[in-house]
Write a protein that holds these residues in place. Structure first.
Motif, PDB file in Angstrom:
ATOM      1  N   LEU A  37       5.439  -3.426   4.370  1.00  0.00           N
ATOM      2  CA  LEU A  37       4.913  -2.478   3.384  1.00  0.00           C
ATOM      3  C   LEU A  37       3.532  -1.931   3.770  1.00  0.00           C
ATOM      4  O   LEU A  37       2.981  -1.101   3.055  1.00  0.00           O
ATOM      5  CB  LEU A  37       4.784  -3.166   2.012  1.00  0.00           C
ATOM      6  N   TRP A  38       3.011  -2.427   4.892  1.00  0.00           N
ATOM      7  CA  TRP A  38       1.630  -2.089   5.220  1.00  0.00           C
ATOM      8  C   TRP A  38       1.458  -0.573   5.396  1.00  0.00           C
ATOM      9  O   TRP A  38       0.475   0.001   4.929  1.00  0.00           O
ATOM     10  CB  TRP A  38       1.197  -2.845   6.479  1.00  0.00           C
ATOM     11  N   ASP A  39       2.440   0.046   6.028  1.00  0.00           N
ATOM     12  CA  ASP A  39       2.342   1.496   6.249  1.00  0.00           C
ATOM     13  C   ASP A  39       2.457   2.292   4.947  1.00  0.00           C
ATOM     14  O   ASP A  39       2.124   3.473   4.900  1.00  0.00           O
ATOM     15  CB  ASP A  39       3.435   1.966   7.212  1.00  0.00           C
ATOM     16  N   LYS A  40       2.956   1.634   3.933  1.00  0.00           N
ATOM     17  CA  LYS A  40       3.171   2.315   2.647  1.00  0.00           C
ATOM     18  C   LYS A  40       2.082   1.983   1.628  1.00  0.00           C
ATOM     19  O   LYS A  40       2.196   2.337   0.463  1.00  0.00           O
ATOM     20  CB  LYS A  40       4.521   1.891   2.050  1.00  0.00           C
ATOM     21  N   ARG A  41       1.034   1.286   2.072  1.00  0.00           N
ATOM     22  CA  ARG A  41       0.078   0.740   1.109  1.00  0.00           C
ATOM     23  C   ARG A  41      -0.622   1.818   0.291  1.00  0.00           C
ATOM     24  O   ARG A  41      -1.041   1.563  -0.845  1.00  0.00           O
ATOM     25  CB  ARG A  41      -0.952  -0.140   1.827  1.00  0.00           C
ATOM     26  N   LYS A  42      -0.767   3.011   0.842  1.00  0.00           N
ATOM     27  CA  LYS A  42      -1.470   4.075   0.118  1.00  0.00           C
ATOM     28  C   LYS A  42      -0.505   4.960  -0.680  1.00  0.00           C
ATOM     29  O   LYS A  42      -0.938   5.868  -1.391  1.00  0.00           O
ATOM     30  CB  LYS A  42      -2.272   4.936   1.097  1.00  0.00           C
ATOM     31  N   ASP A  43       0.780   4.696  -0.550  1.00  0.00           N
ATOM     32  CA  ASP A  43       1.773   5.518  -1.255  1.00  0.00           C
ATOM     33  C   ASP A  43       1.880   5.097  -2.714  1.00  0.00           C
ATOM     34  O   ASP A  43       1.757   3.910  -3.044  1.00  0.00           O
ATOM     35  CB  ASP A  43       3.159   5.358  -0.607  1.00  0.00           C
ATOM     36  N   LYS A  44       2.149   6.077  -3.559  1.00  0.00           N
ATOM     37  CA  LYS A  44       2.425   5.740  -4.949  1.00  0.00           C
ATOM     38  C   LYS A  44       3.826   5.141  -5.024  1.00  0.00           C
ATOM     39  O   LYS A  44       4.724   5.559  -4.275  1.00  0.00           O
ATOM     40  CB  LYS A  44       2.340   6.979  -5.827  1.00  0.00           C
ATOM     41  N   ILE A  45       4.005   4.215  -5.939  1.00  0.00           N
ATOM     42  CA  ILE A  45       5.279   3.492  -5.998  1.00  0.00           C
ATOM     43  C   ILE A  45       6.426   4.445  -6.321  1.00  0.00           C
ATOM     44  O   ILE A  45       7.545   4.276  -5.840  1.00  0.00           O
ATOM     45  CB  ILE A  45       5.189   2.351  -7.033  1.00  0.00           C
ATOM     46  N   MET A  46       6.141   5.480  -7.101  1.00  0.00           N
ATOM     47  CA  MET A  46       7.191   6.423  -7.476  1.00  0.00           C
ATOM     48  C   MET A  46       7.783   7.138  -6.252  1.00  0.00           C
ATOM     49  O   MET A  46       8.901   7.634  -6.309  1.00  0.00           O
ATOM     50  CB  MET A  46       6.649   7.457  -8.469  1.00  0.00           C
ATOM     51  N   ALA A  47       7.014   7.150  -5.159  1.00  0.00           N
ATOM     52  CA  ALA A  47       7.488   7.848  -3.962  1.00  0.00           C
ATOM     53  C   ALA A  47       8.336   6.940  -3.065  1.00  0.00           C
ATOM     54  O   ALA A  47       8.843   7.388  -2.042  1.00  0.00           O
ATOM     55  CB  ALA A  47       6.289   8.370  -3.171  1.00  0.00           C
ATOM     56  N   LEU A  48       8.482   5.678  -3.443  1.00  0.00           N
ATOM     57  CA  LEU A  48       9.202   4.729  -2.584  1.00  0.00           C
ATOM     58  C   LEU A  48      10.688   4.687  -2.925  1.00  0.00           C
ATOM     59  O   LEU A  48      11.090   4.985  -4.051  1.00  0.00           O
ATOM     60  CB  LEU A  48       8.608   3.324  -2.753  1.00  0.00           C
ATOM     61  N   SER A  49      11.466   4.263  -1.953  1.00  0.00           N
ATOM     62  CA  SER A  49      12.912   4.079  -2.181  1.00  0.00           C
ATOM     63  C   SER A  49      13.117   2.811  -3.006  1.00  0.00           C
ATOM     64  O   SER A  49      12.195   1.996  -3.176  1.00  0.00           O
ATOM     65  CB  SER A  49      13.620   3.934  -0.845  1.00  0.00           C
ATOM     66  N   GLY A  50      14.345   2.635  -3.483  1.00  0.00           N
ATOM     67  CA  GLY A  50      14.655   1.450  -4.285  1.00  0.00           C
ATOM     68  C   GLY A  50      14.408   0.159  -3.519  1.00  0.00           C
ATOM     69  O   GLY A  50      13.864  -0.804  -4.060  1.00  0.00           O
ATOM     70  N   GLY A  51      14.777   0.158  -2.245  1.00  0.00           N
ATOM     71  CA  GLY A  51      14.579  -1.031  -1.427  1.00  0.00           C
ATOM     72  C   GLY A  51      13.108  -1.350  -1.252  1.00  0.00           C
ATOM     73  O   GLY A  51      12.694  -2.512  -1.294  1.00  0.00           O
TER      74      GLY A  51
END
Lengths: 311, 253
Positions: A124-138
């Protein structure tokens, strides 16, 4: 191995009058992976929710690492991490913020290095700055695991963690679970993928109708309740089991073309050899044979079915 | 005590405010400023003084109170309702944090935001109306006490609400009318005697009166009564919240 969770005489009846748990006694050992299996509505989530503090307990006692969940709830809860079944996340928060929030909520001071490690372990490190709403279900499921691990719990509850996740995430998740166990974390999971429980769990508990109907080492359970069957494709169909073989546990299937022999998994193969010899004596020839061992799922279905039918 | 937990909830709630600056800060400041423009500068210049205070200055405490009550209630109710709505409440309920600490986090953040807004509106009003504050410490005290009390009230509404409509219904249908009829735009003494008596059943009268006293030293009811009524309402809210956590009402089944 000492008990890290001790549940004794726990019952729970909701205001609606529905009794979700009846006199549950369950002891989980420190450092083990424990799989709690049960059909829908069996009481799995209620049991987990009581231990974690989400549902008010009924009569009975629950000790977490020796701490009573009512009297010493702070100490008890600080040892537990929970990944609930539902994907409940703060959509507008970033991954980094929400995981740090969880750590603070559980009374731990900020530790960016630890949170970074958790995020890296879960890819998840690469996604740390992303808002959760932008993430896939997984990815959201990974975030929920990261939140549960943020305060370094000694016990991790995973309520249906692999429901609706892809194969890759499931594999990563079980690798993570194994890694956590190696670090001494006790893991209690519920799952519908019983083959995973069979592969992962040290012990299995089966709950049905709010009662624990069985707790056993996975391997012992497989040996004790596991069944094997030998299927023989006959060269010529039989109308009935010959009288000379009536003492054996034989069933005719496939319009008499298939002979099925069921036996305990504990018994050695000598039984099979004996059967084949006696078939030869009776002049019964076969074209093919195969054996099948019952899975934990078969055992589970049998247990729950027998419970319902009162066998 | 789980101070890290209180801080986490507080900062989480405040972060939502900073994320939605237009909605959280700019909107209430602008809408309250419109009252100053219309009732203070435009109409106010044609109104007679009340208790020796210009009409524009007279309505400032009431307007701040109007905003303070609505914002405190909506911030606190939204703060606890959203985790219930999204399901993330599980995390708060399973955390090693006491009811008092949970309330301190949510209510503290809601009250902080309301106080910041109140001070911003006070500063903005100075652009339109000339006024002075006779007792600044008392003014801050009333501002903080009201913000905390109505944030507690908002927390109760947020726990009680099981839909967005219920979240809005009490602020819109009860609090706003009571504030408009609670002496925001007039002095209670200007009403006919019968209505003067009736209006004393409106709790907002005591809040506006006490707050106005801190500005100008004039009040519809004695300041001690205003303070007492506010404290009584606060204690009622504290009692209700204690009951909520004791029984798990709409939080724990």
């Amino acid at each position: 191995m000492s008990d890290i969770i001790a549940i004794d005489g726990l019952s729970k009846t909701y205001e609606s009058g529905f009794t979700a748990l009846r006199d549950v006694n369950l002891h989980i050992r420190k450092g083990e992976i424990f799989a709690l299996l049960g059909p829908n509505g069996a009481g799995k989530t209620t049991l987990i929710s009581i231990v974690c503090g989400i549902v008010n307990p009924g009569p009975g006692t629950v000790l977490v690492d020796g701490c009573d969940i009512r009297r010493d709830y702070r100490a008890a809860r600080s040892r537990i991490g929970l990944v609930p079944q539902e994907l409940s996340t703060d959509a507008f928060e970033t991954v980094w913020a929400t995981v740090n929030f969880s750590r603070g909520l559980f009374g731990k001071p900020a530790d960016p290095a630890y949170v970074e490690k958790v995020l890296r372990d879960l890819s998840l490190w690469d996604k740390r700055k992303d808002k959760i709403m932008a993430l896939s279900g997984g990815m959201k499921r990974r975030v929920m695991i990261a939140k549960a691990l943020a305060h370094e719990p000694a016990i991790l509850f995973l309520d249906e963690p692999t429901a609706g996740v892809d194969v890759e995430l499931r594999r990563d998740m079980w690798n993570l679970v194994r890694g956590l166990r190696e670090r001494g974390v006790t893991i209690i999971l519920t799952t519908h993928y019983i083959e995973e429980a069979e592969e992962m769990a040290d012990r299995v508990g089966v709950i049905s109708g709010g009662e624990i109907i069985l707790v056993e080492h996975t391997r012992t359970l497989m040996e004790k309740l596991g069944r094997k069957e030998l299927r023989l494709q006959l060269a010529a169909p039989l109308e009935a089991i010959p009288a000379g073989l009536s003492d054996l546990n034989l069933v005719l299937e496939g319009d008499g073309h298939e002979l099925v022999y069921g036996f305990d998994a504990r018994h050695d193969q000598a039984d099979v050899a004996g059967l084949l010899r006696r078939l030869g004596e009776q002049g019964i020839e076969f074209r093919d044979l195969r054996t099948r061992e019952s899975s934990l799922e078969d055992i589970f279905v049998d247990l729950v079915h027998n419970r319902r039918t009162g066998d | 005590m789980n101070l890290h937990g209180v801080k986490a909830i507080y900062l989480f709630e405040m972060a939502r405010t900073w994320r939605t600056l237009m909605q959280s800060i700019a909107s209430p400041v602008i809408s309250t400023s419109l009252y100053f423009v219309v009732f203070g500068s435009a109409i106010g210049s044609r109104m007679v003084e009340i208790d020796g205070i210009s009409y524009g200055a007279f309505i400032i405490p009431g307007l701040i109170m109007l905003m303070l009550l609505n914002e405190s209630i909506s911030n606190a109710s939204f703060g606890i309702y959203m985790p219930k709505f999204t399901g993330t409440i599980y995390e708060v309920l399973s955390a090693p944090i006491s009811p008092l600490e949970i309330v301190a986090g949510y209510v503290g953040a809601a009250a902080s935001k309301s106080i910041i807004l109140g001070l911003l509106i006070l500063a903005t009003s100075r652009l339109f109306v000339d006024f002075s504050i006779a007792r600044p410490f008392a003014m801050i005290g009333f501002l903080a006490l009201t913000a905390v009390t109505f944030s507690l009230f908002g927390f109760i509404i947020g726990v009680w609400a099981d839909g967005f409509e219920k979240l809005q219904i009490i602020p819109m249908m009860i609090v706003t009318p009571l504030t408009f009829l609670g002496g925001t735009f007039y002095s209670v003494n200007m009403l006919p005697p019968v209505w003067q008596t009736v209006t004393l059943f409106n709790p907002v009268v005591y809040l506006v009166s006490g707050f106005r006293w801190s500005f100008y030293g004039v009040a519809d009811v004695h300041v001690a009564v205003s303070l007492g009524m506010t404290l009584v309402f606060m204690l009622v809210c504290v009692g209700l919240i204690t009951w909520i956590f004791k029984t798990g009402y709409r939080l724990r089944t």
